[in-house]
Design a protein around this motif. Structure first.
Motif, PDB file in Angstrom:
ATOM      1  N   ASN A1185      40.609 144.382 103.568  1.00  0.00           N
ATOM      2  CA  ASN A1185      41.456 144.577 104.692  1.00  0.00           C
ATOM      3  C   ASN A1185      41.055 144.167 105.855  1.00  0.00           C
ATOM      4  O   ASN A1185      40.517 145.068 106.486  1.00  0.00           O
ATOM      5  CB  ASN A1185      42.123 145.927 104.162  1.00  0.00           C
ATOM      6  N   TYR A1186      41.376 142.737 106.351  1.00  0.00           N
ATOM      7  CA  TYR A1186      40.801 142.209 107.604  1.00  0.00           C
ATOM      8  C   TYR A1186      41.020 143.245 108.778  1.00  0.00           C
ATOM      9  O   TYR A1186      40.410 143.671 109.650  1.00  0.00           O
ATOM     10  CB  TYR A1186      41.090 140.891 107.907  1.00  0.00           C
ATOM     11  N   LYS A1187      42.123 143.876 108.665  1.00  0.00           N
ATOM     12  CA  LYS A1187      42.731 144.788 109.951  1.00  0.00           C
ATOM     13  C   LYS A1187      42.248 145.949 109.912  1.00  0.00           C
ATOM     14  O   LYS A1187      41.537 146.269 110.903  1.00  0.00           O
ATOM     15  CB  LYS A1187      44.356 145.069 109.459  1.00  0.00           C
ATOM     16  N   LYS A1188      41.630 146.490 108.829  1.00  0.00           N
ATOM     17  CA  LYS A1188      41.050 147.552 108.830  1.00  0.00           C
ATOM     18  C   LYS A1188      39.408 147.825 109.046  1.00  0.00           C
ATOM     19  O   LYS A1188      39.078 148.517 109.780  1.00  0.00           O
ATOM     20  CB  LYS A1188      40.992 148.457 107.266  1.00  0.00           C
ATOM     21  N   ASN A1189      38.933 146.930 108.297  1.00  0.00           N
ATOM     22  CA  ASN A1189      37.561 146.687 108.615  1.00  0.00           C
ATOM     23  C   ASN A1189      37.044 145.163 108.199  1.00  0.00           C
ATOM     24  O   ASN A1189      37.059 144.589 107.104  1.00  0.00           O
ATOM     25  CB  ASN A1189      36.555 147.629 107.402  1.00  0.00           C
ATOM     26  N   PRO A1190      36.653 144.288 109.543  1.00  0.00           N
ATOM     27  CA  PRO A1190      36.545 143.027 109.231  1.00  0.00           C
ATOM     28  C   PRO A1190      35.087 142.657 108.928  1.00  0.00           C
ATOM     29  O   PRO A1190      34.623 141.531 109.038  1.00  0.00           O
ATOM     30  CB  PRO A1190      36.728 142.266 110.465  1.00  0.00           C
ATOM     31  N   ASN A1191      34.258 143.748 108.491  1.00  0.00           N
ATOM     32  CA  ASN A1191      32.784 143.513 107.984  1.00  0.00           C
ATOM     33  C   ASN A1191      32.746 143.420 106.661  1.00  0.00           C
ATOM     34  O   ASN A1191      33.546 143.854 105.846  1.00  0.00           O
ATOM     35  CB  ASN A1191      32.039 144.671 108.498  1.00  0.00           C
ATOM     36  N   PHE A1192      31.697 142.847 106.140  1.00  0.00           N
ATOM     37  CA  PHE A1192      31.425 142.582 104.674  1.00  0.00           C
ATOM     38  C   PHE A1192      30.665 143.650 104.135  1.00  0.00           C
ATOM     39  O   PHE A1192      29.885 144.211 104.734  1.00  0.00           O
ATOM     40  CB  PHE A1192      30.662 141.327 104.483  1.00  0.00           C
ATOM     41  N   SER A1193      31.193 144.016 102.748  1.00  0.00           N
ATOM     42  CA  SER A1193      30.379 144.908 102.218  1.00  0.00           C
ATOM     43  C   SER A1193      28.940 144.866 101.789  1.00  0.00           C
ATOM     44  O   SER A1193      27.901 145.417 101.613  1.00  0.00           O
ATOM     45  CB  SER A1193      31.320 145.610 100.951  1.00  0.00           C
ATOM     46  N   THR A1194      28.857 143.572 100.862  1.00  0.00           N
ATOM     47  CA  THR A1194      27.580 143.148 100.508  1.00  0.00           C
ATOM     48  C   THR A1194      26.888 142.316 101.706  1.00  0.00           C
ATOM     49  O   THR A1194      27.293 141.319 102.159  1.00  0.00           O
ATOM     50  CB  THR A1194      27.578 142.204  99.481  1.00  0.00           C
ATOM     51  N   LEU A1195      25.515 142.657 102.306  1.00  0.00           N
ATOM     52  CA  LEU A1195      25.385 142.109 103.515  1.00  0.00           C
ATOM     53  C   LEU A1195      24.368 140.770 103.041  1.00  0.00           C
ATOM     54  O   LEU A1195      24.663 139.672 104.002  1.00  0.00           O
ATOM     55  CB  LEU A1195      24.274 143.116 103.926  1.00  0.00           C
ATOM     56  N   GLY A1498      15.310 145.731 107.670  1.00  0.00           N
ATOM     57  CA  GLY A1498      15.504 146.835 108.736  1.00  0.00           C
ATOM     58  C   GLY A1498      16.562 146.520 109.714  1.00  0.00           C
ATOM     59  O   GLY A1498      16.823 146.727 110.917  1.00  0.00           O
ATOM     60  N   ILE A1499      17.873 145.835 108.923  1.00  0.00           N
ATOM     61  CA  ILE A1499      18.829 145.841 109.848  1.00  0.00           C
ATOM     62  C   ILE A1499      19.875 147.030 109.857  1.00  0.00           C
ATOM     63  O   ILE A1499      19.752 147.711 108.659  1.00  0.00           O
ATOM     64  CB  ILE A1499      19.707 144.425 109.287  1.00  0.00           C
ATOM     65  N   PRO A1500      20.570 147.169 110.810  1.00  0.00           N
ATOM     66  CA  PRO A1500      21.539 148.421 110.864  1.00  0.00           C
ATOM     67  C   PRO A1500      22.283 148.189 109.635  1.00  0.00           C
ATOM     68  O   PRO A1500      22.793 147.038 109.389  1.00  0.00           O
ATOM     69  CB  PRO A1500      21.887 148.597 112.093  1.00  0.00           C
ATOM     70  N   SER A1501      22.999 149.536 109.621  1.00  0.00           N
ATOM     71  CA  SER A1501      24.484 149.563 108.544  1.00  0.00           C
ATOM     72  C   SER A1501      25.570 148.723 109.358  1.00  0.00           C
ATOM     73  O   SER A1501      25.669 149.062 110.657  1.00  0.00           O
ATOM     74  CB  SER A1501      24.642 150.831 107.950  1.00  0.00           C
ATOM     75  N   ASN A1502      26.530 148.079 108.611  1.00  0.00           N
ATOM     76  CA  ASN A1502      27.652 147.563 109.283  1.00  0.00           C
ATOM     77  C   ASN A1502      28.792 148.108 109.423  1.00  0.00           C
ATOM     78  O   ASN A1502      29.966 147.758 109.386  1.00  0.00           O
ATOM     79  CB  ASN A1502      27.754 146.050 109.002  1.00  0.00           C
ATOM     80  N   ASP A1503      28.658 149.647 108.879  1.00  0.00           N
ATOM     81  CA  ASP A1503      29.926 150.495 108.890  1.00  0.00           C
ATOM     82  C   ASP A1503      30.602 150.712 110.216  1.00  0.00           C
ATOM     83  O   ASP A1503      29.901 150.712 111.200  1.00  0.00           O
ATOM     84  CB  ASP A1503      29.580 151.643 108.290  1.00  0.00           C
ATOM     85  N   PRO A1504      31.909 150.806 110.316  1.00  0.00           N
ATOM     86  CA  PRO A1504      32.385 151.056 111.576  1.00  0.00           C
ATOM     87  C   PRO A1504      31.825 152.032 112.414  1.00  0.00           C
ATOM     88  O   PRO A1504      31.492 153.160 111.915  1.00  0.00           O
ATOM     89  CB  PRO A1504      33.807 151.375 111.289  1.00  0.00           C
ATOM     90  N   PHE A1566      33.655 149.725 116.794  1.00  0.00           N
ATOM     91  CA  PHE A1566      33.050 148.418 116.308  1.00  0.00           C
ATOM     92  C   PHE A1566      33.413 148.327 114.807  1.00  0.00           C
ATOM     93  O   PHE A1566      33.112 149.755 114.316  1.00  0.00           O
ATOM     94  CB  PHE A1566      31.683 148.328 116.562  1.00  0.00           C
ATOM     95  N   PRO A1567      33.329 147.454 114.104  1.00  0.00           N
ATOM     96  CA  PRO A1567      33.728 146.127 114.515  1.00  0.00           C
ATOM     97  C   PRO A1567      35.247 145.704 114.988  1.00  0.00           C
ATOM     98  O   PRO A1567      35.269 144.563 115.351  1.00  0.00           O
ATOM     99  CB  PRO A1567      33.346 145.310 113.167  1.00  0.00           C
ATOM    100  N   PRO A1727      26.841 155.697 121.718  1.00  0.00           N
ATOM    101  CA  PRO A1727      27.395 155.893 120.443  1.00  0.00           C
ATOM    102  C   PRO A1727      28.198 157.460 120.329  1.00  0.00           C
ATOM    103  O   PRO A1727      27.739 158.190 121.136  1.00  0.00           O
ATOM    104  CB  PRO A1727      26.340 155.727 119.418  1.00  0.00           C
ATOM    105  N   MET A1728      29.179 157.513 119.981  1.00  0.00           N
ATOM    106  CA  MET A1728      29.870 158.906 119.845  1.00  0.00           C
ATOM    107  C   MET A1728      29.131 159.815 119.271  1.00  0.00           C
ATOM    108  O   MET A1728      29.562 161.137 119.410  1.00  0.00           O
ATOM    109  CB  MET A1728      31.438 158.681 119.638  1.00  0.00           C
ATOM    110  N   ASP A1729      28.339 159.462 118.245  1.00  0.00           N
ATOM    111  CA  ASP A1729      27.752 160.584 117.419  1.00  0.00           C
ATOM    112  C   ASP A1729      26.449 161.115 117.928  1.00  0.00           C
ATOM    113  O   ASP A1729      25.788 161.751 117.516  1.00  0.00           O
ATOM    114  CB  ASP A1729      27.481 159.963 116.083  1.00  0.00           C
ATOM    115  N   MET A1730      26.247 160.554 119.160  1.00  0.00           N
ATOM    116  CA  MET A1730      24.910 161.076 119.922  1.00  0.00           C
ATOM    117  C   MET A1730      25.496 162.215 120.897  1.00  0.00           C
ATOM    118  O   MET A1730      26.760 162.079 121.231  1.00  0.00           O
ATOM    119  CB  MET A1730      24.246 159.961 120.664  1.00  0.00           C
ATOM    120  N   PRO A1731      24.467 162.753 121.821  1.00  0.00           N
ATOM    121  CA  PRO A1731      25.235 163.506 122.793  1.00  0.00           C
ATOM    122  C   PRO A1731      25.619 162.814 123.658  1.00  0.00           C
ATOM    123  O   PRO A1731      25.658 161.675 124.015  1.00  0.00           O
ATOM    124  CB  PRO A1731      23.537 164.188 123.437  1.00  0.00           C
ATOM    125  N   ALA A1732      26.861 163.335 124.473  1.00  0.00           N
ATOM    126  CA  ALA A1732      27.517 162.485 125.307  1.00  0.00           C
ATOM    127  C   ALA A1732      26.890 162.438 126.755  1.00  0.00           C
ATOM    128  O   ALA A1732      26.044 163.159 127.213  1.00  0.00           O
ATOM    129  CB  ALA A1732      28.931 163.420 125.852  1.00  0.00           C
TER     130      ALA A1732
END
Length: 2012
Positions: A1185-1195, A1498-1504, A1566-1567, A1727-1732
């Motif tokens: 679903n391009y609208k929901k997440n335009p990233n690929f699951s297999t990198l 060592g590339i980061p994950s591409n989850d939203p 992101f993304p 990033p929102m998951d870090m201290p503000a």
């Protein structure tokens, strides 16, 4: 004229060895070939020929040396033979056998046998026949392996002599195998591959691409063992060389670029004016560009108005028109609605001058104003402005707004191009127009018949006059009624400043007509070409000379579609007329009183010139032969076609001119009549020694035959039609000869440079050697020019320009030759790039010099006619085919076969229509004096018989009417079409269905069509059988015809679309040669494909032409390989030719898709990416679903593929995105072709190599840096010392070291950092605004500083750095020039110097010239201001994640595919890695290696991920005005994903440089939401707001980048104050994270302020202060030190983004490519998951500070006296003083009047009070006011803080008189004098030397200042003095101690004590009367009394006379 030497044998040699000989004459030496292992006799049998330009002197010497040749060591000299040429000169032919002498001049037993011939220039010596001269004695049979001359020799002046008779050949010394050498990949046109000669296969087989050693060996074998660097042989990759003596190179670009309209924008900022001449004026500036005018606002009562207004003019016109437009700036005094005002002064310059400036702009320069009405007056003032001209795609770098101080140096910043003196003088330009001839008819013949019927006379149908346009002024001659040969003899005089800033004079012949005048022809004179500004230069001069005018065809129609051509736009397609004119310039002596001071254009009569002044009339002969006419466009229809050749009006049968007025007499008609002959088509009955010879100017019409679907050809098989024309022109060949010599030097240079660039591009070894060779050729070519041009005879018809140009060309070339020699010795591997640039400047200069401004013979036009209609044409410059006996002077296409492509005339030639070839012709042309015509056939391919007309049958020199070829050869052509890439997208899908069509002679074949690709791999062999070529076999080998390849896009319906075209030359194999290396099989090469003028891809192919011998086709090499079964009967490219493949693995990183647009109105929902390379490929996972997440699951996915070993031949990789719809349907969304995989290729590191590389590189570094650092540290550590105690070094030194080194390095820190670390000193200068004033009063404390202080300080630093860089660059350049000029070799010395400034950029610092005052200034922290986008600095943040634009749709055909932007339908993010399999083990065995990720570890994950984006907008500059008033009301709009912020209510009124100072917080995911758009809109009260410009930032790439672009790293760490740390993570946390991610050991914090990371140790301070001044221990400073030097960490290191402000250009989609302003901003992401993070930094604009200025005017003195007393006649003045700060309108204040001052003294004691708002940082007063009564809101203005005081004389009834004024800049004004005596004019004029004060520092100043005004002579004079006191208070202080205006309470001033002189006559009337009678009017009274007495007497006399008479008569 030549000296010819035949070297036969050398005998009596000892031993057995390889021999080589060298012959030298006049510095030009030739080598023979090497004779391998010969014993006592060496039979060379070679002929050398030296074309000589000046006669050989009997004392000159010919020298021959014989060597033993050695491949490895230097050649050993056997002996030398020298011969004085006296006997040769006398007899013309000598044979000699003589012994050689050794070094000691003693004879040895070796002897030599030679023969010498010499033919003198005048032909006096040795009257032997042609044949004897040409055939070398002892003629050998043709086939003994001798070969005809193969290429233009590299040695200047050695092209095969043009007088070689057909079929013979002289011997060429240079070794051919060297020429063939490298195969260039990517050549633009390989027409000139030098192909090896027949005898080459006797030498060893050589590889096709030369390796370095090979090259050297060859050079040795050739060059007598010269050092390979000094050898200068021809091109290593002969790219576009001219292979032969019989063919010249065709021109590949088809479209004339001149007449195409383009977008231009001229922006002018008027900043301020100074020193305007006039009293108390109200100036307005008018800016005029072309026809458009715009005005600034009016400033009242000032001579130095400040405007700062910005104007933009948009144009869409052709470049020529644009650059001729005049920019005129004029200052007008008191203009208003009712009156136009009076002109103060103006300044003119053409747009072209601005465009040629660096960056296409003048920035902050002062224009000198002068009054065109009054030449004697001096300058009228200065106007400071910025002018920029932007074409499409130019980006202008705006220099940062500097402080006003440095630009107050007016003289140093004048608005003039470099090299123009500041004192320009007035000059008169005299343009004399004598006469014209050859004019076309300008009425239709119907009109003529009507006229004839009515009047009964037949007149010429044209009424010409000449119009000259120069510098915006026009002048016209009178109209000559009805004349094709009008005679004017008039001169037009322009008066303009000299040197003029307008480059071109436009001369136009026009036809006067009742309705409208039309241009007949136009010519432009470029002043740069007819003058020279050097110290030995000359003023513009021209002629008297003829200029030829070209334009549309001559047949007159009422609506001429090509009328523009006659206006001088585009390339003329026909001769229109020629005009005899001249130009002279005289500098005016303006002091001369008689001078006429008007600048109006004047027209006067001029004396006519003698007929022979332009040269002696000579008869010229033009011969042409059409060898082939193919590729004739089928649209023309199949009516018979013929070709017409014209030169001037000669040969023009259809529409030449009317019948001539009078015939030319037989031989020896006098000159007058000779002239009229020019107009005839031909001299039909002109008899002569050649029998009756009539010109034949067109071929016989012939029906065309069909070649294929698109093209016809004409059946010119064995019979080739010819034309010949006789014409008469003034003999000015010398001009063309000189131009030809220079052109040839330039062609050779260009070719060499192409080679060098090619070698760099394809990474061939030793390009620097080739460059040295090029330079050697250049210097010898230049010296050759000097010797040739020097013999220029001084014949009468040389004009002054001829003489001066010759002198300056000789100077320039001599100079260039010397510089080339010097440069040659400086070319090393590392200096290569810079030197290449310098050599390119040489090329431009040569081309400029070679262009001859004074025309002679008109150009030749070849027209293709069908059914007597003109269809298409080609234009050949006459100089290119002009014959000369001296080789270098000969035109480059003279007596050569040239391939010419005919094109459509005028506008029809633009765009796709003009790209189809109208016809391809092989044509042979020869033009020369009739008397030199004997060998005009010498260059034709041999083997023909001449067919002549009956009359000329037996006359040998009579030209043939056709050639009949008796010899024909049969060939087979094999075209190996392998692949093409980067083709043009011709379908709406953004792809094409390409096929190639190959044309050779009259045959054509197609490859198969490959669907849906831009990179087709056809892999197909096309065979052309039975190709018949006419001529001698051996010539075919060198001179095969060219092959044309056209690429088309197949469409299901309709015709195939043209996609591009390229040319190639085949490799030829004769039937008696072997098919074996080195020549066969041929290599694949890249050919550049052109579409119109732009490139459209490359074709990879090879072509061979094989002669079919007597044995038929069976002798040819077999066509091996199957006929591919799947593809039907298609032959693949054979094995020897197709590239060698090896196995590669391609890994693809699939990250995601972005911004996909709709396809056919449907949204993309489930996209997938398909990757394809060389037939293999891989598909990505499907995005559900391009609208929901335009990233690929297999990198990561990978595939294996066979790719060529040679990386240059790698096929492109195609990325295609498809949308998977229901029911298994796919739709193409867009595609992208990665044309070069090179940057994605991974090469495993080579252990040994790395180590070596390292040591070599850094040895120097260690020695320099390890300055006494202790060595006792453990190995492997590098100490980076950050202590502030280090002694101050000028430059910061940083070292990059490899991981395995163990040096100890000390890094000196720049002063700046030390100062930071020191306890902050008390220091002055808040806001960083005032550069370096003395610190006098209180300094602001820490709390005063804010973010803006930091920003302004940083900008200062940036400007300082730019200044230093410029200075350093200038210094380096000067050095360079000095070096070249003096040729001195001490380079080592200044290498170090010039390297130093380069480090400036990398580290932010203030180096050497620190201002001494800055030392005691408080250190303000700084950030980095980038004057470009951050992406540009950090390589688009594509360190591991790349962005590929997906394209769809056709490429538009308007200007150069401008629509690239519109074709982007989305972006694919990912990356790829290509490597040979298998990989070395150590990589896969590394710890933590995940095989799923392959090379992408060592590339980061591409989850939203959720991110807080904080956008800071600082300010915008130079916005494009959006409102009518030339202003805009900008506000910011920000869009990110669904968030859309419009900051509409905070718009800034009427401002083009708004300061926003705002930050915006946006939460994004992101993304999905990763593209940030920041736009600036213009607020409108009514209607929608307009977009001014926008900029887009890809946040995702920044977020994931290794450069850590989320939040910039500041220079220091502090926890409070204005420089507080912004990132939620502390430096130590960031450091640990980076170390963990990069698998780096560390950080280890140690005692004593040390930290170790990997093998580096950093030191630094360890304490920090909190708000309360408490000190605490911390590691943060240390960690920050490491972060700021992270790029030095081995392997994992890279530069981290510093705290910064970036400058982004604003673009508007409606005006693509043109900047609409710039925006300064930066973005932080958390990033929102870090201290503000903490609250946003406050960057809101500084509020101006409120001040009050109190000015007390105490007294005046020495004010000039204006009034005469009515009664007493005394001089007196009624003085008052007026003052203002913001503007006369706003806040002027006047004192009371001091009446009747007799001494100029006035007493006032008067106080003015001026409250104002002031911005300290910018030194500007801020005022807000409504612009006009209709304005909606107040506009904020910023004006300089200047106090104006004026002294006036009050009048009761008339207007007050202005006496004088002084303007004080409150920041910088001279201290007042202590007394009135000491106060002088110096205080105003001589500001530089006086001590200046600032009221903001001093607060209180008192003293005397002078009032000044200009007198009648515009000189400044003192008109009074004022004693005043200035007192500055802040608003708070002013409230505490109030003061009254004038003399009022509070704090009143006492009344002045004024003497009572003024009312004296009331008190003592008698005294006054006595004074009146006795002194003033004494004599007047006496005179009146006498007059009355006289009158009474006369009256009495008249009264009494009659009575008395009567009395007398009556005798009473």
């Amino acid at each position: 004229m030549a000296l010819q030497l035949q070297l036969r044998t050398v005998s009596g040699l000892r031993g057995r060895a390889d021999r080589i000989a060298k012959a030298a004459f006049r510095g030009l030496s030739f080598y023979t070939r090497v004779l391998e292992s010969c014993e006592d006799e060496a039979r060379f049998d070679e002929t050398f020929r030296w074309p000589v330009a000046s006669n050989v002197d009997g004392n000159e010497i010919l020298e021959i040396q014989v060597f033993n040749y050695s491949k490895v060591f230097t050649n050993r000299l056997i002996g030398t033979f020298r011969m004085v040429l006296q006997k040769v000169v006398e007899e013309g032919h000598v044979e000699v056998t003589d012994t050689l002498i050794d070094d000691n001049n003693s004879a040895i037993q070796t002897s030599i046998s030679i023969e010498i011939r010499y033919q003198a220039q005048d032909g006096t010596v040795g009257m032997w026949s042609d044949k004897e001269f040409l055939e070398t004695p002892g003629l050998r049979p043709e086939g003994d392996g001798r070969c005809p001359l193969e290429t233009d020799s590299l040695l200047p002046g050695l092209r095969q002599s043009s007088d070689v008779s057909p079929g013979k050949s002289s011997q060429q010394p240079a070794d051919r195998s060297f020429r063939r050498a490298g195969k260039g990949v990517f050549s633009a046109m390989k027409l000139g591959k030098a192909r090896p000669t027949k005898d080459d296969h006797r030498k060893q087989d050589e590889p096709a691409v030369l390796e370095a050693e090979d090259l050297d060996r060859k050079a040795m074998r050739l060059g007598g063992g010269l050092d390979p660097d000094t050898i200068s042989l021809a091109s290593v990759t002969a790219v576009t060389t001219n292979v032969s003596n019989k063919r010249s190179k065709p021109d590949i670009k088809m479209e004339p670029s001149a007449g195409r309209p383009m977008d231009y924008q001229v922006s002018v900022t008027i900043i301020e004016a100074r020193q305007l001449v006039g009293l108390n004026m109200d100036p307005v500036v008018c800016v005029e560009v072309g026809e458009e005018k715009k005005y600034t606002s009016m400033k009242e009562s000032t001579n130095c108005p400040y405007y700062n207004e910005y104007f933009v003019f948009d144009f869409h016109v052709p470049p020529d028109v644009m650059f001729d437009k005049i920019i005129k700036l004029s200052v007008i005094h008191s203009k208003n609605l009712l009156r136009s005002g009076t002109l103060v002064g103006s300044f003119k310059m053409d747009v072209g001058t601005v465009y040629t400036q660096p960056e296409h702009q003048f920035y902050h320069k002062w224009a000198i104003l002068s009054d065109p009405e009054d030449l004697t007056a001096g300058l009228k003032g200065y106007l400071k402005c910025d002018i920029a001209v932007v074409g499409k795609g130019d980006n202008i770098k705006t220099p940062h707004k500097a402080n006003e101080t440095d630009e107050d140096d007016i003289e140093g910043n004048l608005l003039l191009p470099d090299g123009v003196p500041p004192e320009r003088q007035w000059a008169r330009f005299y343009i004399k127009i004598y006469r014209a001839e050859g004019l076309p008819r300008m009425n239709t013949s119907i009109m003529a018949n009507v006229k004839k019927a009515l009047i009964g006379e037949n007149k010429d149908l044209v009424d010409p006059y000449v119009q000259v346009v120069f510098a915006g002024q026009k002048g016209k001659t009178s109209v000559q009624k009805s004349s094709y040969e009008p005679l004017w003899n008039e001169q037009i005089i322009f008066t303009e400043m000299f040197p003029p800033l307008c480059k071109r004079i436009k001369v136009q012949i026009r036809d006067s007509d009742k309705v409208n005048d039309v241009a007949i022809g136009t010519h432009f004179i470029d002043l740069r070409k007819i003058s020279n500004e050097g110290d030995k230069g000359y003023l513009p001069t021209f002629g008297p000379a003829w200029v030829n005018m070209y334009g549309s065809t001559r047949n007159y129609t009422l609506m001429d579609e090509h009328q523009e051509l006659n206006e001088g736009l585009g390339e003329g397609v026909s001769f229109r007329a020629r005009l005899l004119m001249s130009l002279a310039v005289e500098i005016l002596d303006t002091s001369n009183p008689e001078i006429n001071s008007s600048t109006e254009v004047q027209v006067e009569q001029a004396t006519s010139v003698a007929d022979n002044c332009t040269g002696k009339m000579e008869e010229f002969f033009l011969f042409g032969a059409f060898l082939e006419a193919t590729m004739i466009d089928r649209k023309i229809g199949d009516k018979p076609i013929n070709f017409e050749v014209t030169i001037g009006n000669y040969g023009n049968q259809i529409d030449g001119t009317a019948k001539p007025v009078l015939r030319r007499k037989k031989e020896g008609g006098d000159g007058d009549e000779e002239e009229s002959e020019l107009l005839q088509n031909s001299s039909e009955d002109e008899g002569g020694e050649d029998g009756e010879m009539v010109s034949v100017s067109s071929s016989q019409p012939m029906k065309p035959l069909v070649t294929d679907r698109n093209y016809f050809h004409l059946p010119y098989f064995e019979k080739k039609p010819c034309i010949y024309i006789k014409s008469w022109w003034q003999d000015q060949r010398r001009r063309l000869y000189n131009a030809n010599i220079m052109d040839k030097i330039a062609d050779k240079l260009e070719e060499g440079l192409n080679d060098v660039q090619e070698m760099i591009k394809t990474e061939k070894p030793h390009p620097e050697r080739r460059l040295r060779g090029v330079l050697e050729e250049l210097s010898s070519g230049c010296l050759r020019f000097v010797t040739l041009a020097d013999k220029d005879q001084h014949h009468s018809s040389r004009t002054r320009l001829d003489r001066e140009r010759l002198k300056s060309c000789m100077r320039e070339l001599e100079n260039m030759g010397q510089q080339a020699t010097t440069l040659r010795s400086q070319v090393k591997k590392n200096t290569m790039k810079d030197k290449l640039k310098l050599v390119q400047n040489f090329l431009q200069k040569l081309r400029f010099l070679a262009d001859e401004p004074q025309h002679t013979i008109p150009d030749i036009f070849i027209w293709m006619m069908s059914n007597n209609k003109r269809i298409a044409y080609a234009r050949v410059p006459s100089k290119d085919i002009l014959y000369s006996i001296v080789d270098e002077e000969m035109g480059k296409d003279c007596a050569k076969v040239k391939t010419v492509f005919l094109k459509l005339p005028g506008k029809r030639g633009f765009g796709p229509a003009g790209w189809t070839v109208q016809a391809k012709m092989e044509i042979y042309l020869w033009l020369g004096l009739n008397k030199q015509r004997k060998d005009f056939l010498s260059g034709l391919p041999c083997g023909f018989e001449e067919k002549k007309i009956a009359r000329g049958q037996n006359l040998p020199s009579f030209p043939p009417i056709s050639l009949l070829y008796t010899k024909k050869q049969v060939f087979q052509l094999r075209a190996h079409m392998y692949q093409a890439r980067s083709l043009f997208a011709a379908d709406s899908s953004g792809l094409s269905d390409p096929f190639a069509r190959v044309f050779f002679t009259s045959q054509s074949q197609c490859t198969e069509v490959l669907n849906e690709t831009l990179c087709p791999t056809w892999d197909q062999l096309l065979v052309f059988d039975n190709v018949e070529l006419y001529g001698e076999a051996h010539e075919m080998r060198d001179d095969p015809p060219i092959i044309v390849i056209e690429i088309y896009d197949q469409d299901t319906v309709g015709k195939a679309d043209f996609m591009g075209r390229t040319f190639a030359k085949p490799v030829v194999k004769m039937s008696d040669e072997q098919y074996c290396p080195p020549r066969f099989p041929p290599q694949l090469e890249y050919y550049q494909i052109y579409r119109g003028n732009s490139t459209a891809g490359d074709l990879l192919a090879a072509f061979e032409l094989l002669q079919i011998g007597p044995g038929g086709k069976s002798d040819l090499p077999p066509i091996d390989g199957p006929t591919d079964m799947d593809r039907g009967p298609i032959l693949p490219v054979p094995l020897g030719i197709r590239p060698v493949l090896s196995k590669y693995r391609v890994e693809i990183l699939f990250w995601g898709l972005r911004d996909l647009k709709r396809v056919n109105l449907a949204q993309v929902d489930r996209p997938r990416v398909d990757i394809e390379c060389a037939g293999k490929g891989v598909q990505s996972a499907l995005i559900q679903n391009y609208k929901k997440n335009p990233n690929f699951s297999t990198l990561v996915k990978s595939f294996e593929v066979d790719l060529p070993e040679n990386e240059l031949l790698h096929p492109p990789l195609n990325i295609r995105v498809v949308d998977c719809r229901a029911f298994g349907r796919y739709t193409l969304v867009g595609s992208h072709a990665v044309s070069s995989l090179r940057k994605f290729i991974y090469r495993p590191p080579d252990k040994k190599a790395q180590h070596w590389n390292m040591t070599a590189k850094h040895l120097k570094g260690y020695l320099a840096m390890a300055n006494g650092a202790p060595r006792s540290r453990p190995t492997g550590e590098i100490i980076v010392n950050m202590e502030p105690e280090v002694p101050i070094k000028k430059m910061e030194t940083m070292v990059k070291l490899e991981a395995n080194s163990d040096a100890v390095v000390k890094v000196d820190v720049s002063e700046e950092e030390k100062e930071k670390k020191k306890k902050k000193k008390k220091g002055g200068g808040g806001g960083g605004g005032g550069g370096g004033e003395e610190v006098e009063e209180e300094e602001p404390d820490e709390s005063m500083l804010d973010w803006w202080s930091k920003y302004f300080a940083s900008i200062e630093t940036m400007k300082e750095q730019l200044r230093q860089q410029e200075a350093a660059a200038a210094e380096a350049e000067e050095k360079e020039e000095m070096e070249i000029a003096e040729g001195f070799k001490g380079q080592a010395k200044n290498k170090e110097k010039s390297k130093a400034p380069k480090d400036d950029k990398k580290k932010k610092q203030q180096s050497a010239p620190e201002l001494p005052e800055k030392k005691n200034k408080q250190k303000i922290e700084e950030l980095k201001v980038f004057n470009k986008e951050l992406e540009a600095e950090f390589d688009n943040f594509e360190d591991w994640l790349h962005t590929f634009n997906l394209l769809r749709g056709k490429i538009g055909d308007n200007d150069d595919n401008a629509t690239e932007e519109e074709r982007i339908v989305g972006r694919f993010k990912g990356s790829m890695c290509v490597y040979k399999v298998p990989l070395p083990d150590d990589i896969t065995k590394e710890a933590g290696y995940d095989p799923n990720f392959g090379m992408f570890q060592g590339i980061p994950s591409n989850d939203p991920i959720n991110v807080l984006v904080r956008v800071y907008i600082v300010r915008a500059t130079d916005l494009h005005p959006a409102d009518i008033n030339g202003k805009a009301d900008p506000y910011i709009a920000i869009k990110l994903g669904k968030t859309d912020i419009k900051d509409k209510e905070n718009y800034i009124s009427k401002q083009l440089n708004p300061v926003f100072g705002k930050s915006f917080d946006i939460e994004a995911t992101f993304p999905m939401e990763s593209m940030l758009t920041v736009a600036v809109y213009d607020w409108d009260l009514v209607g929608t707001d307009d977009l001014i410009g926008e900029t887009k930032i890809d946040l995702e790439n920044r977020y994931y980048s290794k450069h850590r672009a989320t939040c910039g790293v500041s220079q220091t760490y502090s926890i409070h104050g204005y420089n507080v740390w912004r990132d939620p993570m502390k430096p130590s946390q960031i450091l640990s994270k980076l170390c963990k991610e990069g698998k780096v050991d560390g950080p280890h914090f140690g005692p004593g302020g040390r930290v170790k990371v990997a093998n580096r140790v950093f030191t630094g301070p360890t304490e920090i202060e909190d708000e309360n001044g408490q000190k605490k221990q911390t590691d943060e400073h240390l960690a920050l030190t490491v972060l700021r030097h992270w790029e030095d960490i081995p392997r994992a290191g890279c530069k981290l983004v510093p705290e910064h402000v970036e400058t982004r250009p604003l673009l508007n989609p409606d005006k693509p490519g043109i900047e609409q302003g710039r925006l300064e901003m930066w973005v932080d992401m958390f990033p929102m998951d870090m201290p503000a993070p903490g609250p946003a930094t406050d960057i809101s604009p500084r509020k101006p500070k409120k001040y009050e200025l109190r000015v007390i005017v105490w007294n005046t003195d020495e004010v000039i006296l204006e009034d005469d007393d009515y009664f007493t006649g005394e001089k007196s003045s009624d003085i008052f003083v007026r003052g203002w700060l913001k503007g006369q309108q706003e806040d002027k204040q006047d004192t009371d009047v001091h009446y009747h001052s007799l001494t100029g003294e006035g007493n006032f004691n008067w106080r003015y009070i001026f409250p104002f708002d002031y911005l300290m940082a910018e030194e500007k007063i801020v005022i807000s006011k409504k612009e006009s009564m209709f304005s909606w809101d107040e506009t904020e203005y910023k004006i300089p803080a200047r106090l104006t005081l004026q002294v006036w004389d009050a009048d009761h009834f008339s207007a007050d008189d202005f006496l004088g004024a002084i303007e004080l800049d409150l920041n910088r004004f001279p201290r007042g004098a202590k007394t009135s005596k000491q106060c002088s004019l110096e205080m105003v004029t001589n500001e530089a030397e006086l001590p200046m004060v600032s009221i903001f520092k001093q607060k209180r100043v008192k003293g005397w200042w002078p009032f000044v005004a200009r007198d009648e002579n515009d000189e400044l004079e003192v008109t009074g003095k004022v004693e005043a006191e200035l007192h500055l208070l802040t608003a708070e202080e002013a409230e505490k101690s109030p003061a009254g205006l004038a003399r009022n309470e509070p704090d009143p001033l006492e009344k002045p004590n004024r003497p009572d002189t003024s009312f004296i006559w009331f008190l003592n009337p008698l005294k006054s009367i006595k004074y009146l009678i006795c002194t003033r009017y004494k004599w007047l009274i006496i005179k009146i009394v006498l007059a009355l007495l006289l009158l009474i007497m006369v009256a009495l006399f008249l009264y009494s006379m009659p009575g008395y008479m009567v009395k007398k008569l009556l005798g009473a």
